[in-house]
Design a protein around this motif. Sequence first.
Motif, PDB file in Angstrom:
ATOM      1  N   SER A  41     -17.326  -3.214  -0.963  1.00  0.00           N
ATOM      2  CA  SER A  41     -16.795  -1.667  -1.005  1.00  0.00           C
ATOM      3  C   SER A  41     -16.753  -0.958  -2.196  1.00  0.00           C
ATOM      4  O   SER A  41     -16.947  -1.793  -3.187  1.00  0.00           O
ATOM      5  CB  SER A  41     -15.066  -1.506  -0.457  1.00  0.00           C
ATOM      6  OG  SER A  41     -14.161  -2.260  -1.164  1.00  0.00           O
TER       7      SER A  41
ATOM      8  N   CYS B 223      -9.469  -3.101   2.313  1.00  0.00           N
ATOM      9  CA  CYS B 223     -10.292  -2.093   2.572  1.00  0.00           C
ATOM     10  C   CYS B 223      -9.728  -0.613   2.909  1.00  0.00           C
ATOM     11  O   CYS B 223     -10.453   0.272   3.066  1.00  0.00           O
ATOM     12  CB  CYS B 223     -11.306  -2.673   3.591  1.00  0.00           C
ATOM     13  SG  CYS B 223     -10.528  -2.911   5.321  1.00  0.00           S
TER      14      CYS B 223
ATOM     15  N   ASN C 289     -11.356  -6.128   4.374  1.00  0.00           N
ATOM     16  CA  ASN C 289     -12.791  -6.196   4.372  1.00  0.00           C
ATOM     17  C   ASN C 289     -13.441  -7.317   4.202  1.00  0.00           C
ATOM     18  O   ASN C 289     -13.155  -8.065   3.148  1.00  0.00           O
ATOM     19  CB  ASN C 289     -13.438  -5.019   3.298  1.00  0.00           C
ATOM     20  CG  ASN C 289     -14.798  -4.898   3.453  1.00  0.00           C
ATOM     21  OD1 ASN C 289     -15.712  -5.803   3.666  1.00  0.00           O
ATOM     22  ND2 ASN C 289     -15.389  -3.686   3.404  1.00  0.00           N
ATOM     23  N   THR C 290     -14.074  -8.088   5.353  1.00  0.00           N
ATOM     24  CA  THR C 290     -14.647  -9.399   5.204  1.00  0.00           C
ATOM     25  C   THR C 290     -15.594  -9.588   4.081  1.00  0.00           C
ATOM     26  O   THR C 290     -15.311 -10.724   3.273  1.00  0.00           O
ATOM     27  CB  THR C 290     -15.224  -9.992   6.505  1.00  0.00           C
ATOM     28  OG1 THR C 290     -14.043  -9.728   7.645  1.00  0.00           O
ATOM     29  CG2 THR C 290     -15.368 -11.159   6.447  1.00  0.00           C
ATOM     30  N   ASN C 291     -16.511  -8.690   3.808  1.00  0.00           N
ATOM     31  CA  ASN C 291     -17.309  -8.757   2.823  1.00  0.00           C
ATOM     32  C   ASN C 291     -16.631  -8.895   1.385  1.00  0.00           C
ATOM     33  O   ASN C 291     -17.203  -9.728   0.463  1.00  0.00           O
ATOM     34  CB  ASN C 291     -18.203  -7.611   2.906  1.00  0.00           C
ATOM     35  CG  ASN C 291     -19.422  -8.030   4.079  1.00  0.00           C
ATOM     36  OD1 ASN C 291     -19.725  -9.079   4.361  1.00  0.00           O
ATOM     37  ND2 ASN C 291     -19.899  -6.823   4.640  1.00  0.00           N
ATOM     38  N   ASP C 292     -15.563  -7.942   1.303  1.00  0.00           N
ATOM     39  CA  ASP C 292     -14.843  -7.913  -0.004  1.00  0.00           C
ATOM     40  C   ASP C 292     -14.262  -9.072  -0.175  1.00  0.00           C
ATOM     41  O   ASP C 292     -14.273  -9.763  -1.327  1.00  0.00           O
ATOM     42  CB  ASP C 292     -13.790  -6.840   0.093  1.00  0.00           C
ATOM     43  CG  ASP C 292     -14.256  -5.557  -0.288  1.00  0.00           C
ATOM     44  OD1 ASP C 292     -15.376  -5.235  -0.427  1.00  0.00           O
ATOM     45  OD2 ASP C 292     -13.731  -4.412  -0.274  1.00  0.00           O
TER      46      ASP C 292
END
Length: 363
Positions: A194, A19, A136-139
């Motif tokens: 992202s 990220c 980035n945890t969501n990535d």
Amino acid sequence: MRRLLKFLSLLGFMVVLSCKPSVDKEIGTRKIQLGTAKITGSVTTQQKANGISLEIFVTHPISGETVTHKVEVDQAGKFSIDVDVETDFSLIALKTNLNPEKPLLINVKSNDVTNIDITYNANSEIEAIKTDPEMNTNDVKESLPIVYQMVGIYDDKPTPQTQLYDKSPDAHLNFIKSTVADKLKTLEKDSLISKERKEILARDFRIWNYRIRAFNYERSMRANFIYYTKDTVTIPKIQKVDRNYFNYMKDLDLNNSQYLVCSNFIDFQKEVLKNEILAIPEIAERDIPSWLAIVKTNLATALGFSDGKYYDILAANAFGTQLLDGKKPLSDNQKKNIKAYWKEGEIAKILLHKNEQLIKRLK
């Protein structure tokens, strides 16, 4: 089990970005580099579990394979493994046997250490992830689910098709283009992943679709004929296509270095090399400049360019096909050709390294 099998068939989407802006820029101009990356971490769970293990999938875009590693977690919940990589930042997927249907996607740096700590709750759902370097945890968590959604992996019914077997090849290509654009709207609307990751996922999803649906036109039209007529006996009359059909590849911008991030690029290249209409010859004992001259004559119009790193990668993939699919070591003449063309460059190092590994396995 159904979803697990589909996961294994979609390893081409095992892509990930950090990220941090500085890392994203470096990934955008990825460099070919033979190296080793160390992956460490821990797996903890609130349920009783014995024999926890991880599977790690590393894409090698130059030699042309996805290597699977298995590592056991010790009694303290720790693990560590060294993996070969072919780019300065390499993209990997990992999954644990606690919940193999939900893999994670991380990136690793050549000659460096990446740590990931995963915590599961009592239901084997991921409760927390901690990475170093920070990602980035969501990535990491959400990239594959949204790709699965675009591909239709969670759908109970097949995606509706359009009757194309009795139409022109251009109609088929237009259908692919419009389908991809429509599916990518799901990715564009996502607010968790992202911008940098979306760009890579979109690129990878696009070449996956063209690899599956466009390369073998006759096979696709026969499948379309059966889908609509339910007739598995009759051989339909399918229009013949020539090299002009492959001009769709111009829109893919294949000279872009970001394709080294797209792990589905490996299988895309294999389709290029084996396609009968494109007629790329085996590299065999030819010197590389002579082979590339033939390749450029056959491909330049379709690709939209006659120079660039793409052609070097394709040549490396041609040697990789011999090593990996044919399990045939490089001849002395081939090694000479590789050294003459790439000198002491990274592609030469990678191919000679793969050759040494093959010889050891054969022995």
